[in-house]
Scaffold this motif. Structure first.
Motif, short mmCIF file in Angstrom:
data_model
loop_
_atom_site.label_atom_id
_atom_site.label_comp_id
_atom_site.label_asym_id
_atom_site.label_seq_id
_atom_site.Cartn_x
_atom_site.Cartn_y
_atom_site.Cartn_z
N VAL A 35 0.78 -1.28 0.21
CA VAL A 35 -0.02 0.12 0.04
C VAL A 35 0.76 1.31 0.09
CG1 VAL A 35 -1.85 -1.32 1.24
CG2 VAL A 35 -0.13 0.04 2.45
N GLU A 36 2.12 1.15 0.46
CA GLU A 36 2.91 2.56 0.41
C GLU A 36 3.00 3.11 -0.83
OE1 GLU A 36 7.12 3.75 2.59
OE2 GLU A 36 7.12 1.89 1.52
N GLY A 37 2.56 4.78 -0.47
CA GLY A 37 2.57 5.66 -1.67
C GLY A 37 1.44 5.28 -2.60
N LYS A 38 0.13 4.53 -2.22
CA LYS A 38 -0.84 4.35 -3.19
C LYS A 38 -2.12 4.90 -2.67
CE LYS A 38 1.23 0.46 -5.57
NZ LYS A 38 1.18 -1.10 -5.90
N ARG A 39 -3.02 4.93 -3.22
CA ARG A 39 -4.57 5.36 -2.86
C ARG A 39 -5.31 4.17 -2.98
NH1 ARG A 39 -7.87 10.84 -3.98
NH2 ARG A 39 -5.99 11.67 -2.89
N LEU A 40 -6.03 4.02 -1.74
CA LEU A 40 -6.71 2.67 -1.61
C LEU A 40 -8.24 3.28 -1.93
CD1 LEU A 40 -6.98 -0.25 -0.61
CD2 LEU A 40 -8.14 0.42 1.36
N PHE A 41 -8.94 2.83 -3.23
CA PHE A 41 -10.41 3.08 -3.38
C PHE A 41 -11.09 1.73 -2.93
CE2 PHE A 41 -7.77 5.37 -6.52
CZ PHE A 41 -8.12 6.55 -6.57
N ILE A 42 -11.88 2.00 -1.86
CA ILE A 42 -12.43 0.88 -1.10
C ILE A 42 -14.11 1.21 -1.14
CG2 ILE A 42 -12.30 1.99 1.25
CD1 ILE A 42 -11.80 -0.63 2.23
N SER A 43 -14.82 0.09 -1.22
CA SER A 43 -16.13 -0.10 -0.97
C SER A 43 -16.56 -1.32 -0.21
CB SER A 43 -17.05 -0.13 -2.26
OG SER A 43 -18.37 -0.13 -1.96
N THR A 44 -17.26 -1.17 0.91
CA THR A 44 -17.62 -2.14 1.76
C THR A 44 -19.16 -2.55 2.02
OG1 THR A 44 -17.40 -1.33 3.77
CG2 THR A 44 -15.27 -2.11 2.93
N THR A 45 -19.62 -3.56 2.48
CA THR A 45 -20.83 -3.72 2.77
C THR A 45 -21.46 -2.71 3.71
OG1 THR A 45 -20.57 -6.05 2.68
CG2 THR A 45 -22.65 -5.29 3.45
N ASN A 46 -20.71 -2.28 4.57
CA ASN A 46 -21.29 -1.50 5.66
C ASN A 46 -20.29 -0.18 6.07
OD1 ASN A 46 -23.49 -3.40 6.73
ND2 ASN A 46 -21.74 -4.48 7.08
N GLY A 47 -19.19 -0.32 6.30
CA GLY A 47 -18.30 0.61 6.58
C GLY A 47 -18.40 2.02 5.78
N THR A 48 -18.38 1.82 4.47
CA THR A 48 -18.34 3.10 3.45
C THR A 48 -19.82 3.49 3.52
OG1 THR A 48 -18.64 1.44 1.86
CG2 THR A 48 -16.31 2.26 2.31
N ARG A 49 -20.46 2.89 3.77
CA ARG A 49 -22.09 3.49 3.91
C ARG A 49 -22.08 4.63 5.13
NH1 ARG A 49 -24.90 -0.01 5.76
NH2 ARG A 49 -27.01 1.14 5.58
N ALA A 50 -21.42 4.09 6.23
CA ALA A 50 -21.53 4.99 7.38
C ALA A 50 -20.58 6.09 7.16
CB ALA A 50 -20.73 4.15 8.63
N LEU A 51 -19.50 5.96 6.28
CA LEU A 51 -18.79 7.23 6.12
C LEU A 51 -19.44 8.14 5.18
CD1 LEU A 51 -15.50 5.69 5.95
CD2 LEU A 51 -15.79 7.62 7.11
N GLN A 52 -20.07 7.60 4.16
CA GLN A 52 -20.91 8.67 3.47
C GLN A 52 -21.96 9.50 4.13
OE1 GLN A 52 -21.96 6.66 -0.37
NE2 GLN A 52 -20.04 7.47 -1.03
N ARG A 53 -22.60 8.85 4.94
CA ARG A 53 -23.73 9.19 5.84
C ARG A 53 -23.26 10.37 6.56
NH1 ARG A 53 -26.47 12.09 7.55
NH2 ARG A 53 -28.06 12.12 8.84
#
Length: 245
Positions: free
Chosen positions: A93-111
């Motif tokens: 992962v060093e120096g990279k951007r993680l593009f992530i979508s999960t079942t629940n966690g990313t929904r909470a962040l978007q809220r």
């Protein structure tokens, strides 16, 4: 400072946003995000929609991106990673951007992404969250558990309780001072019951059992550790988390 705990993003008020909002998805999104940034990741960009993730990440240099997708606890086919923090080693992962979508966690962040300050919490970076709150003293703080498809999640509530518990230890505040709703008192009690054996609590939790069924026992052990990472993921632009300096 008033703390409010919501067990799932669907429970949060809709008419206003807090000064500070904390997304909690111990198993495993916020643990993974903290791990990525602790291991030198450039950033974490979160999405609820997989197609949108692919569309946006296509505009990023291929050598500087990683796509992480999880549904139902399992890795999404054709993505670089799933949602296991153990896969997020520095050499990956060093120096990279993680593009992530999960079942629940990313929904909470978007809220909560419209809040003035958005951070993520997990057991692995517990003290970083507590220290930020103690130093900055935001007036209103939401701790939003990711839950499981809109329902209560034991480990997220315990983590929110841990944040409240240790904040009280670090400051001169009382429960009366900080508890904005009854969920805060209940979460502190839950954490107090299990703080010496979080791993066992995870094995009782419904999502813990789901992950055990997917042969993710090592993930449970990793996620149950306290303060293994000195990092605070914070939203720097809409949808993008970076390491708070």
């Amino acid at each position: 400072m008033k703390l409010f705990i919501y067990h799932a993003p669907e429970e949060t008020p809709t008419q206003h946003m807090p000064q500070c909002a904390i997304a909690v998805d111990v198993l495993r999104a916020t643990t993974t995000m903290a791990t990525v940034l602790a291991n030198g990741g450039e950033g974490v960009q979160f999405f609820s929609d997989l197609d949108k993730l692919v569309e946006v990440s296509e505009k990023f240099p291929a050598e500087k991106r990683l796509r992480a997708g999880e549904r139902g606890g399992a890795k999404v086919p054709n993505f670089d990673l799933g949602n296991s923090p153990l896969d997020c080693k520095r050499e990956v992962v060093e120096g990279k951007r993680l593009f992530i979508s999960t079942t629940n966690g990313t929904r909470a962040l978007q809220r909560i992404q419209e809040a003035q300050t958005v951070i993520t919490g997990a057991f692995v970076n517990l003290s970083s969250v507590v220290e930020y709150l103690a130093k900055n003293k935001p007036e209103n703080v939401w701790m939003v558990g990711s839950g499981w498809q809109g329902s209560y999640s034991l480990e997220d509530t315990a983590c929110a309780g841990a944040i409240a518990f240790h904040l009280l230890e670090k400051t001169n505040l009382s429960i009366d001072d900080v508890a904005g709703n009854d969920e805060v008192i209940a979460a502190i009690a839950l954490y107090s019951q299990w703080k010496d054996d979080l791993y066992q609590m995870f094995k009782y939790a419904s999502h813990g059992k789901r992950l055990l069924g997917l042969d993710c026992n090592d993930d449970l052990k990793y996620c149950s550790q306290i303060d293994t990472l000195d990092v605070l993921p914070m939203q720097q632009e809409p949808g993008v988390l970076k390491r708070y300096a």
